[in-house]
Design a protein around this motif. Structure first.
Motif, PDB file in Angstrom:
ATOM      1  N   ASN A   4     -19.374 -18.738 -40.329  1.00  0.00           N
ATOM      2  CA  ASN A   4     -19.414 -18.500 -38.749  1.00  0.00           C
ATOM      3  C   ASN A   4     -18.151 -17.551 -38.457  1.00  0.00           C
ATOM      4  O   ASN A   4     -17.307 -17.074 -39.011  1.00  0.00           O
ATOM      5  N   MET A   6     -16.689 -15.951 -34.485  1.00  0.00           N
ATOM      6  CA  MET A   6     -16.197 -16.366 -32.959  1.00  0.00           C
ATOM      7  C   MET A   6     -15.319 -14.941 -32.523  1.00  0.00           C
ATOM      8  O   MET A   6     -14.578 -14.537 -33.072  1.00  0.00           O
ATOM      9  N   ARG A   7     -15.732 -14.539 -31.293  1.00  0.00           N
ATOM     10  CA  ARG A   7     -14.947 -13.499 -30.537  1.00  0.00           C
ATOM     11  C   ARG A   7     -14.818 -14.110 -28.953  1.00  0.00           C
ATOM     12  O   ARG A   7     -16.002 -14.511 -28.524  1.00  0.00           O
ATOM     13  N   GLU A   8     -13.538 -14.149 -28.685  1.00  0.00           N
ATOM     14  CA  GLU A   8     -13.421 -14.506 -27.152  1.00  0.00           C
ATOM     15  C   GLU A   8     -12.416 -13.077 -26.430  1.00  0.00           C
ATOM     16  O   GLU A   8     -11.664 -12.831 -27.051  1.00  0.00           O
ATOM     17  N   VAL A  13     -16.968 -15.675 -24.570  1.00  0.00           N
ATOM     18  CA  VAL A  13     -16.795 -16.153 -25.989  1.00  0.00           C
ATOM     19  C   VAL A  13     -18.456 -16.217 -26.804  1.00  0.00           C
ATOM     20  O   VAL A  13     -19.509 -16.699 -26.145  1.00  0.00           O
ATOM     21  N   THR A  14     -18.219 -15.486 -27.940  1.00  0.00           N
ATOM     22  CA  THR A  14     -19.524 -15.361 -28.461  1.00  0.00           C
ATOM     23  C   THR A  14     -19.193 -16.015 -29.845  1.00  0.00           C
ATOM     24  O   THR A  14     -18.099 -15.860 -30.500  1.00  0.00           O
ATOM     25  N   LYS A  15     -20.167 -16.948 -30.385  1.00  0.00           N
ATOM     26  CA  LYS A  15     -19.971 -17.892 -31.570  1.00  0.00           C
ATOM     27  C   LYS A  15     -21.488 -17.525 -32.372  1.00  0.00           C
ATOM     28  O   LYS A  15     -22.609 -17.562 -31.706  1.00  0.00           O
ATOM     29  N   GLU A  38     -26.595 -18.611 -32.559  1.00  0.00           N
ATOM     30  CA  GLU A  38     -25.612 -17.620 -31.551  1.00  0.00           C
ATOM     31  C   GLU A  38     -25.624 -18.506 -30.401  1.00  0.00           C
ATOM     32  O   GLU A  38     -26.556 -19.220 -29.848  1.00  0.00           O
ATOM     33  N   ASN A  40     -23.657 -17.597 -26.425  1.00  0.00           N
ATOM     34  CA  ASN A  40     -22.573 -16.506 -25.430  1.00  0.00           C
ATOM     35  C   ASN A  40     -22.305 -17.502 -24.366  1.00  0.00           C
ATOM     36  O   ASN A  40     -23.254 -18.126 -23.794  1.00  0.00           O
TER      37      ASN A  40
END
Length: 178
Positions: A4, A6-8, A13-15, A38, A40
Motif C-alpha cells: 500500500n 499513500m500521499r497527502e 489524498v491518494t491511496k 486506488e 483520490n
C-alpha cells in the motif's frame, strides 16, 4: 502478499494498494487472485469537512466466471470526526462495474457507501478500519461488501515503513464462481 502507498497534500489524498493471494491444498490451487485499488480524495477548501472522490478497482480471480473486473466510482465524502488522534470519514457515490470475459460483460451501474476510521494509539502505533458497501442497480438487490481492520506499527520512521497486521472480509451476494 500486498503493498500500500499513500500521499497527502493540502489539496488531496491518494491511496493505492496491490494484493495477490494464492492458496493450495496439496497440489490443487484453491485461490488465485489479484487486485489493484486506488482512491483520490480532493479537499474542497481549507478547513472544510467535505471532499469529492473517485475510486477504482481492477481485479483478477481465477475462480470466477470472468477474466477481469473493473469498478469505477465517484462521489462526495464527509469527515465526521476530525480530531488529532481520531478521524472518521464517510463517503457515498455512484459508479459502474464491467466484467471482461465470462457470461456477463455489460456495464452494470451501482453505488458505493463507505466509511474509514483511524485512531493513533501511540506515536508508532495506530488502528485503522474501513467498510465499503457496493449495491448493484442491475440486477437490483445484489451487492458486495468489503470490511477491513488493521494494526499498524512504524518500523522505520525515516523511510516511513510500517508493518500492518490485519483482517479483510469480502462478501459477494452472488459470487458466480466457475
Amino acid at each position: 502478499a500486498g503493498a500500500n502507498a499513500m500521499r497527502e497534500t493540502d489539496a488531496y489524498v491518494t491511496k493505492v494498494g496491490l494484493t495477490y493471494k494464492l492458496a493450495r491444498t496439496g497440489s490443487a490451487t484453491t485461490e488465485n487472485k489479484a487486485a489493484f485499488d486506488e482512491r483520490n480524495d480532493w479537499k474542497l477548501e481549507k478547513g472544510s469537512r467535505w471532499s469529492v472522490f473517485e475510486q477504482g478497482r481492477l481485479e483478477f480471480d481465477d475462480f470466477q466466471d470472468w477474466d477481469m473486473r473493473l469498478s469505477m466510482f465517484g462521489g462526495v465524502g464527509y469527515r465526521l470526526v476530525d480530531e488529532a488522534k481520531t478521524k472518521v470519514n464517510l463517503r457515498a457515490g455512484l459508479g459502474v462495474t464491467k466484467k471482461f470475459g465470462g457470461s456477463d460483460t455489460k456495464w452494470s451501474p451501482g453505488a458505493i457507501l463507505g466509511a474509514d476510521a483511524f485512531h493513533q494509539l501511540t506515536e508508532r502505533q495506530k488502528l485503522t478500519a474501513s467498510i465499503d458497501f457496493f449495491p448493484s442497480f442491475d440486477p437490483f438487490g445484489r451487492y458486495t461488501a468489503v470490511a477491513k481492520a488493521a494494526w499498524e506499527i512504524v518500523v522505520d520512521p525515516e523511510v516511513k515503513m510500517n508493518l500492518k497486521i490485519g483482517v479483510e472480509d469480502r462478501y459477494d451476494s452472488n459470487p458466480g464462481g466457475k
